[in-house]
Design a protein around this motif. Structure first.
Motif, PDB file in Angstrom:
ATOM      1  N   CYS A 182       0.863  -1.190   0.000  1.00 46.84           N
ATOM      2  CA  CYS A 182       0.000   0.000   0.000  1.00 46.84           C
ATOM      3  C   CYS A 182       0.901   1.244   0.000  1.00 46.84           C
ATOM      4  O   CYS A 182       2.091   1.165   0.338  1.00 46.84           O
ATOM      5  N   PRO A 183       0.334   2.397  -0.336  1.00 47.55           N
ATOM      6  CA  PRO A 183       1.150   3.623  -0.378  1.00 47.55           C
ATOM      7  C   PRO A 183       1.260   4.351   0.953  1.00 47.55           C
ATOM      8  O   PRO A 183       1.789   5.468   0.999  1.00 47.55           O
ATOM      9  N   LEU A 184       0.777   3.761   2.035  1.00 47.56           N
ATOM     10  CA  LEU A 184       0.857   4.438   3.335  1.00 47.56           C
ATOM     11  C   LEU A 184       2.327   4.667   3.703  1.00 47.56           C
ATOM     12  O   LEU A 184       3.110   3.707   3.747  1.00 47.56           O
ATOM     13  N   PRO A 185       2.755   5.925   3.967  1.00 48.54           N
ATOM     14  CA  PRO A 185       4.170   6.194   4.258  1.00 48.54           C
ATOM     15  C   PRO A 185       4.719   5.370   5.418  1.00 48.54           C
ATOM     16  O   PRO A 185       5.851   4.886   5.358  1.00 48.54           O
ATOM     17  N   ALA A 186       3.928   5.207   6.483  1.00 42.62           N
ATOM     18  CA  ALA A 186       4.406   4.438   7.636  1.00 42.62           C
ATOM     19  C   ALA A 186       4.694   2.991   7.241  1.00 42.62           C
ATOM     20  O   ALA A 186       5.674   2.391   7.692  1.00 42.62           O
ATOM     21  N   ALA A 187       3.865   2.401   6.384  1.00 38.10           N
ATOM     22  CA  ALA A 187       4.045   1.014   5.964  1.00 38.10           C
ATOM     23  C   ALA A 187       5.210   0.870   4.991  1.00 38.10           C
ATOM     24  O   ALA A 187       6.014  -0.064   5.107  1.00 38.10           O
ATOM     25  N   THR A 188       5.335   1.790   4.027  1.00 40.24           N
ATOM     26  CA  THR A 188       6.437   1.681   3.062  1.00 40.24           C
ATOM     27  C   THR A 188       7.782   1.885   3.737  1.00 40.24           C
ATOM     28  O   THR A 188       8.783   1.272   3.344  1.00 40.24           O
ATOM     29  N   ALA A 189       7.833   2.743   4.760  1.00 35.95           N
ATOM     30  CA  ALA A 189       9.092   2.960   5.474  1.00 35.95           C
ATOM     31  C   ALA A 189       9.457   1.759   6.353  1.00 35.95           C
ATOM     32  O   ALA A 189      10.633   1.436   6.509  1.00 35.95           O
ATOM     33  N   ALA A 190       8.466   1.091   6.887  1.00 34.52           N
ATOM     34  CA  ALA A 190       8.741  -0.037   7.776  1.00 34.52           C
ATOM     35  C   ALA A 190       9.042  -1.318   7.011  1.00 34.52           C
ATOM     36  O   ALA A 190       9.830  -2.152   7.447  1.00 34.52           O
ATOM     37  N   GLY A 191       8.435  -1.491   5.837  1.00 36.28           N
ATOM     38  CA  GLY A 191       8.621  -2.732   5.081  1.00 36.28           C
ATOM     39  C   GLY A 191       7.845  -3.877   5.720  1.00 36.28           C
ATOM     40  O   GLY A 191       6.785  -3.687   6.326  1.00 36.28           O
ATOM     41  N   ARG A 192       8.361  -5.086   5.576  1.00 37.25           N
ATOM     42  CA  ARG A 192       7.668  -6.267   6.121  1.00 37.25           C
ATOM     43  C   ARG A 192       7.573  -6.163   7.653  1.00 37.25           C
ATOM     44  O   ARG A 192       8.528  -5.776   8.321  1.00 37.25           O
ATOM     45  N   ALA A 247      11.858  -6.002  17.886  1.00 36.97           N
ATOM     46  CA  ALA A 247      13.051  -5.898  17.036  1.00 36.97           C
ATOM     47  C   ALA A 247      12.957  -6.723  15.757  1.00 36.97           C
ATOM     48  O   ALA A 247      13.862  -6.668  14.931  1.00 36.97           O
ATOM     49  N   ASP A 248      11.882  -7.480  15.571  1.00 42.36           N
ATOM     50  CA  ASP A 248      11.752  -8.323  14.386  1.00 42.36           C
ATOM     51  C   ASP A 248      11.277  -7.504  13.188  1.00 42.36           C
ATOM     52  O   ASP A 248      10.381  -6.654  13.319  1.00 42.36           O
ATOM     53  N   GLU A 249      11.842  -7.810  12.007  1.00 37.53           N
ATOM     54  CA  GLU A 249      11.398  -7.188  10.755  1.00 37.53           C
ATOM     55  C   GLU A 249      11.298  -5.660  10.925  1.00 37.53           C
ATOM     56  O   GLU A 249      12.176  -5.046  11.496  1.00 37.53           O
ATOM     57  N   GLY A 250      10.182  -5.103  10.453  1.00 35.23           N
ATOM     58  CA  GLY A 250       9.977  -3.656  10.588  1.00 35.23           C
ATOM     59  C   GLY A 250       8.994  -3.299  11.676  1.00 35.23           C
ATOM     60  O   GLY A 250       8.330  -2.243  11.602  1.00 35.23           O
ATOM     61  N   ASN A 251       8.878  -4.165  12.700  1.00 35.55           N
ATOM     62  CA  ASN A 251       7.885  -3.932  13.748  1.00 35.55           C
ATOM     63  C   ASN A 251       8.093  -2.616  14.471  1.00 35.55           C
ATOM     64  O   ASN A 251       7.150  -1.848  14.681  1.00 35.55           O
ATOM     65  N   ALA A 252       9.321  -2.335  14.885  1.00 36.06           N
ATOM     66  CA  ALA A 252       9.584  -1.110  15.646  1.00 36.06           C
ATOM     67  C   ALA A 252       9.264   0.129  14.815  1.00 36.06           C
ATOM     68  O   ALA A 252       8.620   1.077  15.302  1.00 36.06           O
ATOM     69  N   SER A 253       9.680   0.134  13.559  1.00 37.64           N
ATOM     70  CA  SER A 253       9.411   1.302  12.702  1.00 37.64           C
ATOM     71  C   SER A 253       7.916   1.519  12.523  1.00 37.64           C
ATOM     72  O   SER A 253       7.415   2.639  12.646  1.00 37.64           O
ATOM     73  N   LEU A 254       7.177   0.439  12.248  1.00 32.51           N
ATOM     74  CA  LEU A 254       5.741   0.591  12.045  1.00 32.51           C
ATOM     75  C   LEU A 254       5.042   1.032  13.328  1.00 32.51           C
ATOM     76  O   LEU A 254       4.159   1.912  13.294  1.00 32.51           O
ATOM     77  N   ALA A 255       5.428   0.464  14.480  1.00 30.73           N
ATOM     78  CA  ALA A 255       4.801   0.836  15.747  1.00 30.73           C
ATOM     79  C   ALA A 255       5.066   2.302  16.087  1.00 30.73           C
ATOM     80  O   ALA A 255       4.152   3.035  16.498  1.00 30.73           O
ATOM     81  N   LEU A 256       6.311   2.782  15.879  1.00 27.86           N
ATOM     82  CA  LEU A 256       6.635   4.172  16.205  1.00 27.86           C
ATOM     83  C   LEU A 256       5.890   5.143  15.304  1.00 27.86           C
ATOM     84  O   LEU A 256       5.434   6.209  15.757  1.00 27.86           O
ATOM     85  N   GLN A 257       5.718   4.799  14.050  1.00 24.46           N
ATOM     86  CA  GLN A 257       5.043   5.724  13.138  1.00 24.46           C
ATOM     87  C   GLN A 257       3.528   5.732  13.349  1.00 24.46           C
ATOM     88  O   GLN A 257       2.891   6.780  13.200  1.00 24.46           O
ATOM     89  N   LEU A 258       2.952   4.576  13.695  1.00 20.57           N
ATOM     90  CA  LEU A 258       1.518   4.556  13.945  1.00 20.57           C
ATOM     91  C   LEU A 258       1.150   5.233  15.255  1.00 20.57           C
ATOM     92  O   LEU A 258       0.118   5.911  15.348  1.00 20.57           O
ATOM     93  N   LEU A 259       1.997   5.066  16.294  1.00 18.60           N
ATOM     94  CA  LEU A 259       1.686   5.633  17.604  1.00 18.60           C
ATOM     95  C   LEU A 259       2.341   6.990  17.848  1.00 18.60           C
ATOM     96  O   LEU A 259       1.944   7.694  18.792  1.00 18.60           O
ATOM     97  N   GLY A 260       3.321   7.371  17.043  1.00 18.47           N
ATOM     98  CA  GLY A 260       4.054   8.613  17.307  1.00 18.47           C
ATOM     99  C   GLY A 260       3.735   9.747  16.368  1.00 18.47           C
ATOM    100  O   GLY A 260       4.504  10.711  16.284  1.00 18.47           O
ATOM    101  N   SER A 261       2.606   9.661  15.649  1.00 14.70           N
ATOM    102  CA  SER A 261       2.255  10.743  14.721  1.00 14.70           C
ATOM    103  C   SER A 261       1.762  11.988  15.457  1.00 14.70           C
ATOM    104  O   SER A 261       1.712  13.071  14.884  1.00 14.70           O
ATOM    105  N   ARG A 262       1.363  11.881  16.707  1.00 16.20           N
ATOM    106  CA  ARG A 262       0.932  13.007  17.550  1.00 16.20           C
ATOM    107  C   ARG A 262       1.804  13.060  18.795  1.00 16.20           C
ATOM    108  O   ARG A 262       2.361  12.040  19.210  1.00 16.20           O
ATOM    109  N   PRO A 263       1.913  14.215  19.412  1.00 20.05           N
ATOM    110  CA  PRO A 263       2.816  14.341  20.578  1.00 20.05           C
ATOM    111  C   PRO A 263       2.301  13.648  21.830  1.00 20.05           C
ATOM    112  O   PRO A 263       3.075  13.417  22.763  1.00 20.05           O
ATOM    113  N   ASP A 264       1.022  13.341  21.902  1.00 23.58           N
ATOM    114  CA  ASP A 264       0.464  12.713  23.097  1.00 23.58           C
ATOM    115  C   ASP A 264      -0.147  11.359  22.722  1.00 23.58           C
ATOM    116  O   ASP A 264      -0.875  11.247  21.728  1.00 23.58           O
ATOM    117  N   LEU A 265       0.144  10.368  23.537  1.00 18.45           N
ATOM    118  CA  LEU A 265      -0.391   9.021  23.336  1.00 18.45           C
ATOM    119  C   LEU A 265      -1.177   8.609  24.582  1.00 18.45           C
ATOM    120  O   LEU A 265      -0.649   8.606  25.685  1.00 18.45           O
TER     121      LEU A 265
END
Length: 428
Positions: A182-192, A247-265
């Protein structure tokens, strides 16, 4: 007497004095566990062994509880908790978000979660299927009005109708590490990433972004929500947030981009303390059954089934009698005397007379040729016996089928007459 000597006959009272104790039955005990007797050493030993086994089981259970408490002492929080450092906690991703300036706040009720949302907030719902109808309504209002992002972890059909109408589950994913697709930036940056271990979704809503497909259906779905520019992220698996798999695959990258798009979680962990906000606001009292969580009904059912199975396991077995070897050998004469004294003590002249007459009738029927099934019929037996007698006529019917003796002397006389009648028939 003849009635006492036959092995199949039931004994009759003996004319012995009531104060004379039976030589064996009462002194030695005719059976194990007789009233008034002291427990046998074997019984005491068996009881001690049972107590020791019970104490051993209790000790093992106590040791298991202590070991579980010790092993779990390092984990203060539970599954997907951002404060927990155990393999199934989510402290690692919370720490990475903190380094990037994202503030994480943990809440445990739907009202707290809704009050904390806003345009600069990401709301993470860790267990949507655990929410009740009122809690889902509160979260849905927050999704529509906040203008921020809402991330729902593995929502099933139970919660999708209230939290994300128009989205349905499409079964379990069969791909462990799917590509973004998909073209979602968070997904393309994280990969698998590890999104394929949970649910797949399907929707016809416009503007939906479908990522990480498995079998033609996405395991990550991004939907625009409300008129304020917010969005909802449906993630089919919570694996990418766990400490053990971050730490597996692109899990950390995808989690940080999905949860870190706003300053408060806002990290929403539904709990048993999360009550109906409408009822709490109105001050309405709940009944005891309404306060009991739904899961306890299944737990009580399981306990009931376990109790029934345990009762069937430990219950007395119903079946044929099993003969038990007696600890001592008792002569037939001694057993007869002992039982006779018991009859005499109980004043059971009726029972003794009935047994004596029945045994005599069966032996006489065999002697005079009367069929066994007619041995207790006075019409068939009495004439046949009378025909074998000599001398003065006697009332055989009254002797074999007469009334109950009125006292012990009459009972003893009945036994003598029956014995004499049988001897005469045998010798005739």
């Amino acid at each position: 007497m003849t009635g006492f000597g036959a092995p199949d006959a039931t004994p009759t009272p003996a004319p012995a004095p009531a104060t004379t104790a039976p030589p064996t039955v009462e002194a030695q005990g005719a059976g194990r566990g007789a009233p008034g007797n002291a427990p046998a050493p074997a019984d005491a030993l068996s009881r001690t062994r049972r107590i020791r086994r019970a104490l051993a089981v209790v000790a093992v259970l106590a040791a298991g509880v202590v070991a579980t408490a010790v092993l779990g002492s390092g984990s203060r929080h539970g599954y997907l908790d951002p404060r927990s450092a155990d393999p199934f906690g989510s402290r690692a991703v919370a720490e990475l978000l903190k380094e990037r300036g994202v503030t994480t706040r943990v809440v445990t009720t739907a009202r707290e979660a809704a009050d904390a949302t806003g345009p600069r907030t990401t709301l993470l719902v860790t267990d949507p299927d655990r929410l009740g109808t009122a809690q889902r309504d509160v979260i849905r209002s927050a999704i529509d009005l906040s203008g921020g992002r809402t991330v729902l972890l593995a929502p099933g059909s139970h919660s999708l109708s209230g939290l994300s109408p128009g989205v349905h589950t499409a079964g379990d994913a069969d791909t462990d590490h799917p590509d973004p697709g998909c073209p979602l930036p968070a997904a393309t940056a994280a990969g698998r990433a590890d999104t394929g271990g949970g649910l797949r979704y399907t929707t016809t809503l416009p503007g939906a972004v479908r990522c990480y497909p498995s079998g033609g259906h996405p395991t990550l779905l991004v939907l625009p929500t409300g008129p304020t520019g917010g969005d909802s992220v449906l993630l089919g698996s919570e694996t990418i947030l766990l400490n053990e798999s971050l730490a597996d695959e692109g899990n950390a990258s995808l989690a940080l981009q999905l949860l870190g798009s706003r300053p408060d979680l806002v990290w929403y962990l539904p709990s048993l303390a999360d009550s109906d906000p409408d009822a709490a606001a109105s001050g309405e009292d709940k009944s005891l059954l309404e306060l009991v969580p739904a899961g306890w009904s299944w737990a009580l059912l399981q306990l009931l089934v376990a109790a029934v199975l345990a009762a069937l396991w430990r219950a007395r077995r119903l079946g044929p009698l099993v003969t038990e070897k007696l600890p001592v050998a008792i002569r037939a004469s001694e057993a007869t005397e002992g039982r006779a004294r018991l009859y005499r003590k109980a004043d059971a002249r009726d029972r003794a007379a009935t047994v004596l007459r029945a045994a005599t009738r069966e032996r006489l029927a065999a002697l005079v040729g009367v069929p066994h099934n007619q041995a207790h019929d006075p019409v068939a037996l009495a004439p046949a016996v009378s025909a074998r007698l000599t001398g003065e006529p006697r009332d055989v019917t009254a002797l074999l089928f007469g009334p109950i003796p009125s006292d012990d002397a009459a009972l003893v006389a009945l036994a003598d007459h029956l014995d004499a009648l049988e001897r005469e028939v045998r010798t005739s």
